[in-house]
Enzyme design. Structure first.
Site, mmCIF file in Angstrom:
data_model
loop_
_atom_site.group_PDB
_atom_site.id
_atom_site.type_symbol
_atom_site.label_atom_id
_atom_site.label_comp_id
_atom_site.label_asym_id
_atom_site.label_seq_id
_atom_site.Cartn_x
_atom_site.Cartn_y
_atom_site.Cartn_z
ATOM 1 N N SER A 256 0.718 -1.171 -0.080
ATOM 2 C CA SER A 256 -0.231 -0.152 -0.017
ATOM 3 C C SER A 256 0.978 1.448 0.115
ATOM 4 O O SER A 256 2.171 1.100 0.035
ATOM 5 C CB SER A 256 -0.922 -0.073 1.298
ATOM 6 O OG SER A 256 -0.043 0.049 2.485
ATOM 7 N N LYS A 257 0.321 2.453 -0.159
ATOM 8 C CA LYS A 257 0.979 3.625 -0.294
ATOM 9 C C LYS A 257 1.407 3.879 1.200
ATOM 10 O O LYS A 257 2.588 4.648 1.148
ATOM 11 C CB LYS A 257 0.087 4.822 -0.527
ATOM 12 C CG LYS A 257 -0.589 4.943 -1.886
ATOM 13 C CD LYS A 257 -1.545 5.878 -2.340
ATOM 14 C CE LYS A 257 -2.126 6.013 -3.551
ATOM 15 N NZ LYS A 257 -2.974 6.909 -3.604
ATOM 16 N N ARG A 258 1.146 3.300 2.116
ATOM 17 C CA ARG A 258 2.000 3.448 3.481
ATOM 18 C C ARG A 258 3.156 2.895 3.515
ATOM 19 O O ARG A 258 3.810 3.527 4.504
ATOM 20 C CB ARG A 258 0.598 3.072 4.458
ATOM 21 C CG ARG A 258 -0.347 3.747 4.811
ATOM 22 C CD ARG A 258 -1.328 3.391 5.966
ATOM 23 N NE ARG A 258 -1.658 1.951 5.980
ATOM 24 C CZ ARG A 258 -2.607 1.397 5.346
ATOM 25 N NH1 ARG A 258 -3.519 2.180 4.807
ATOM 26 N NH2 ARG A 258 -3.010 -0.005 5.238
ATOM 27 N N SER A 259 3.329 1.928 2.716
ATOM 28 C CA SER A 259 4.724 1.403 2.794
ATOM 29 C C SER A 259 5.923 2.533 2.346
ATOM 30 O O SER A 259 6.864 2.377 2.676
ATOM 31 C CB SER A 259 4.591 0.290 1.839
ATOM 32 O OG SER A 259 4.680 0.756 0.410
ATOM 33 N N GLY A 260 5.384 3.559 1.671
ATOM 34 C CA GLY A 260 6.460 4.678 1.204
ATOM 35 C C GLY A 260 7.299 4.235 0.192
ATOM 36 O O GLY A 260 8.225 5.132 -0.323
#
Length: 485
Positions: A256-260
């Protein structure tokens, strides 16, 4: 044999996710391996998710990765337009939906939100609730339909799927898959705003553009039976399906985008090379026959066999990506490395230091370009450090022995005029030999004194050559003060 034609059909909703880049890459490799065509189609029918500037990101990403399309919005190959909103404007999708209505394979649905909200729901594979439409409007008479249309009543057009029997389709990776027709909802083909759904536009466009191989994520496996029924309803050939496995993070959760680091541009901003990202993404779900991992795009084109794509989820191993990027940096010619490293060297090195020489030192020691900071920042200013760094079991150094060595070396270094690496190394080596010390016993405290770091891109005398006599001596005197304190 029919010429292979694949397509990449992204929605302009922001930065390109690694999963989308892999879809584009596999579609490109399948086409180019057989001398076929790779098309770009922009799927912008979901107006609510459209992001300004996202189309430019798509073009930038394809150009940056070398996935050059043969046809697209900017390269007309005779089957355009290649932007769905432009195709929609011509009434193309409504025309084909009406053909299905005439065949009894689709129907107008005038149900309002309240009625739809009252319908039964079931749990989908992704854990989300799905409303199963009850075919209410399928039973409207022709006269009722025409009256509703004449009155301007809002409608959608739904696919008319059977409720009995099974539908079987073939995927190149997952084999034959059969689905009970009772599980096939009558999906919407044309929405109430007149735009086609993603599912319907895909089928129509793929057929009209002559797409022979459809590459997409395995989240579309459950929709494939509905696609097949559309192809069969129109009397069209079904393309070869290649569904790719899920990409997960190291905790085996969907990336996900949260992984960076879920998008291509995220990775570029973090100092990764485009060619390393392409190489890494190619191996997320596919493996070559030979046991090697570094491949150029041209090499991938030659060896790519989509039948070697795995069914199992692929883990985005960030550590492996960094290692691979480091291998690309090591193999890079010095001129290009200097060009890419320059912004970091300019930021962290003061004027007067030999940046070219320092660049050569760090080239084999970094995995991503931001690593340069931690290797060269001490050249600008000596960092604060603990005297515990002078203790090294392998070198057999202690704080006391280091203080002794530095105090004995100081007058020799003060008297030394030639501060070239070779001359300084000869001086320290002679001092070690004269006192029956191993070289490391002398070099470790000197390197610690002039750098203040445990890890440096070069040895003590190379650092001293770059710092010069005055700065080197100032740092050694500072080290003596610290050790005496």
């Amino acid at each position: 044999m029919t010429k292979i034609r694949t397509r990449f059909a992204p929605s302009p909703t922001g930065r390109m996710h690694v999963g989308n880049l892999r879809t584009a890459l596999y579609a490109y490799l399948i086409a180019k391996h057989e001398g076929g065509d790779f098309l770009l189609r922009i799927e912008d029918t979901d107006q609510e998710r459209y992001v300004d500037g996202a189309v430019d990101i798509i073009y930038r990403t394809l150009a940056g990765t070398g996935l050059i399309h043969d046809e697209g919005p900017d390269k007309d190959g005779g089957v355009g337009p290649y932007v769905q909103s432009e195709r929609q404007a011509s009434g193309l999708y409504l025309e084909y939906a009406k053909k299905l209505i005439d065949k009894g394979e689709a129907y107008y649905c005038f149900c309002d939100k309240e009625r739809l909200a009252s319908l039964k729901t079931t749990m989908g594979e992704d854990g989300k609730e799905i409303t199963i439409y009850d075919k209410h409007c399928l039973h409207l008479s022709k006269e009722e339909v025409e009256a509703n249309l004449a009155a301007g009543k809002p409608y959608v057009i739904r696919q008319n799927n059977p409720t009995e029997g099974t539908t079987t389709f073939h995927d190149e990776i997952y084999g034959d898959i059969s689905v009970e027709n009772a599980e096939l909802d009558d999906m919407i083909l044309i929405k109430s705003d007149g735009y086609p759904t993603y599912n319907f536009a895909n089928v129509v466009d793929d057929h009209l553009m002559g797409i022979t191989h459809v590459v997409r994520g395995n989240e579309y496996l459950s929709s494939s039976p509905k696609y097949n029924r559309l192809y069969e309803a129109f009397g069209w050939d079904v393309p070869v399906y290649v569904h790719c496995p899920l990409i997960t993070d190291e905790e085996h959760k969907k990336l996900s985008k949260r992984s960076g680091h879920s998008s291509y541009e995220d990775l570029l901003e973090q100092g990764f090379l485009s060619e390393a990202v392409v190489n890494f993404v190619a191996l997320l779900g596919w493996s070559p026959e030979e046991e090697r991992e570094i491949y150029s795009l041209e090499e991938l084109v030659k060896i790519f066999d989509y039948r070697r794509i795995t069914k199992s989820p692929s883990v985005f191993d960030f550590t492996k990506l960094k290692w691979m990027n480091g291998e690309y940096i090591k193999a890079m010619d010095d001129e290009r490395f200097m060009e890419l490293a320059a912004p970091y060297l300019e930021k962290y090195l003061k004027l007067g230091l030999d940046r070219k020489k320092i660049a050569a030192m760090v080239k084999t020691r970094i995995e991503i370009f931001p690593d340069i900071e931690g290797l060269v920042d001490f050249f600008n200013a000596l960092p604060e450090y603990s005297t515990e760094m002078y203790v090294h079991k392998k070198m057999k150094t202690t704080q006391e022995s280091s203080l002794m060595v530095l105090k004995e070396l100081l007058p020799l270094l003060e008297a030394q005029e030639d501060y070239s690496n070779d001359a300084l190394y000869a001086l320290l080596q002679k001092y070690a030999a004269d006192h029956a010390y191993k070289n490391g016993y002398v070099l470790w405290p000197v390197r610690t004194a002039v750098s203040g770091k445990q890890m440096t891109p070069a040895g003590a005398t190379e650092i001293m050559e770059l710092l010069g006599k005055e700065e080197s001596l100032a740092r050694i005197r500072k080290a003596i003060e610290l050790l005496e304190g």
